[in-house]
Design a protein around this motif. Structure first.
Motif: not given
Length: 204
Positions: A51-63
């Motif tokens: 998520a950090r590398r993608a520049g998004v919140d970790p919650a979005l990876v789970h989503h």
């Protein structure tokens, strides 16, 4: 702190520097995941790091992907997830698990679109030590280890079953050795089920 909303709500804007969900977010996460797995392998890669590398919140990876296993499967274009395998084998009696596994694998790889990414990954692994380690970690932890635990059998049995089925896939679709290459799937299921059932049948 509240979970990140994917709809651009105020909750989504509370984390400065983090992009909320967008049309391109899924692709950004996948690109970041491929880079992260290539660098760190499966074990050391984390949802937070992706998520950090993608520049998004970790919650979005789970989503989008239901966690690290899900994003790995998508990033590597694998045709099946560990959850699907687990659902398949736990939905039948123990004495039918071997047949279910054989049929599931042979049916999936029968489709070229599903088969080619797997074979491409194998070819890459043959010349890339990091990829070998990444695949080994994923198979050991996320797939074979979980299946062995669900069936209550030693992991070595699942690895032996996987090795046999993987060999069949390579001989059938890479070497194209006859008559195995053209044998009907149902005939192969009958031929292979007793051996695979022998690996996964009895509990400890």
């Amino acid at each position: 702190m509240s979970e990140l909303s994917t709809d651009g709500s105020p909750e989504a804007r509370r984390r400065p520097g983090r992009r909320p969900g967008s049309a391109d977010t899924r692709g950004q996460i996948l690109a970041a995941a491929r880079e992260t797995f290539a660098e760190k392998g499966f074990d050391k890669a984390t949802v937070r790091g992706i998520a950090r590398r993608a520049g998004v919140d970790p919650a979005l990876v789970h989503h989008y992907f239901s966690g690290k296993e899900g994003v790995f499967v998508e990033a590597m274009n694998l045709p099946i997830t560990p959850d699907v395998v687990l659902s398949a084998i736990t939905a039948v009696p123990r004495e039918e698990v071997g047949e279910r596994l054989v049929r599931l694998i042979l049916t999936i790889v029968a489709e070229e679109e599903a088969r080619q990414p797997v074979l491409a990954l194998v070819r890459t692994a043959m010349t890339n030590e990091q990829m070998v380690a990444t695949i080994r970690e994923f198979l050991g932890q996320a797939l074979l280890g979980r299946v062995a635990e669900a069936l209550d059998v030693p992991p070595v049995r699942m690895e032996a079953a996987f090795a046999q089925m993987f060999g069949v896939v390579l001989v059938r679709y890479v070497l194209k050795l006859e008559p195995l290459a053209s044998t009907d799937i149902e005939d192969l299921v009958k031929l292979l089920t007793p051996a695979i059932q022998g690996y996964v049948g009895p509990s400890r």
